[in-house]
Design an enzyme around this catalytic site. Structure first.
Site, PDB file in Angstrom:
ATOM      1  CB  SER A 130       9.151  17.258  32.681  1.00 36.15           C
ATOM      2  OG  SER A 130      10.164  15.378  32.059  1.00 36.15           O
TER       3      SER A 130
ATOM      4  CG  ASP B  99       9.910  12.195  33.069  1.00 31.77           C
ATOM      5  OD1 ASP B  99       9.322  13.438  33.549  1.00 31.77           O
ATOM      6  OD2 ASP B  99      11.008  13.196  32.486  1.00 31.77           O
TER       7      ASP B  99
ATOM      8  CE1 TYR C  53       9.822   9.626  35.758  1.00 26.93           C
ATOM      9  CE2 TYR C  53      11.492   7.649  36.258  1.00 26.93           C
ATOM     10  CZ  TYR C  53      10.568   8.376  36.698  1.00 26.93           C
ATOM     11  OH  TYR C  53       9.214   7.312  37.709  1.00 26.93           O
ATOM     12  CB  CYS C  54      13.768  15.579  32.899  1.00 21.66           C
ATOM     13  SG  CYS C  54      14.132  17.191  32.429  1.00 21.66           S
ATOM     14  N   PRO C  55      16.636  15.062  32.563  1.00 20.47           N
ATOM     15  CG  PRO C  55      18.863  15.438  31.463  1.00 20.47           C
ATOM     16  CD  PRO C  55      18.455  14.212  32.881  1.00 20.47           C
TER      17      PRO C  55
END
Length: 79
Positions: free
Chosen positions: A45, A43, A16-18
């Protein structure tokens, strides 16, 4: 997509981000300019972050497809 469509691959599934973009930043330097890196991520994002990454650093986002819960990107490394 076959392996002839890209020169290297980064599997960022489950991250997941980042983390996906951080890994992309590191991995793209291993790819020669003009060559294609395939990135697989889960993810959502990344649909925002990876195009921005490419635009900001001068790489070409060749394609982006969604297959089930995966986001698959082909990125041509810039100079």
């Amino acid at each position: 997509m076959s392996t002839t469509d890209y020169d290297a691959e980064l599997d960022a599934c489950g991250l997941y981000c980042p983390e996906p973009v951080m890994m992309l930043h590191s991995r793209i330097s291993d790819v020669a300019p003009g060559k294609i890196l395939r990135v697989i991520a889960t993810d959502p994002s990344t649909t925002r972050d990876i195009p921005r990454f490419c635009q900001f650093l001068g790489h070409e986002l060749v394609s982006h497809v969604e297959q089930g819960d995966q986001f698959i990107y082909l990125i041509r490394r810039g100079e």
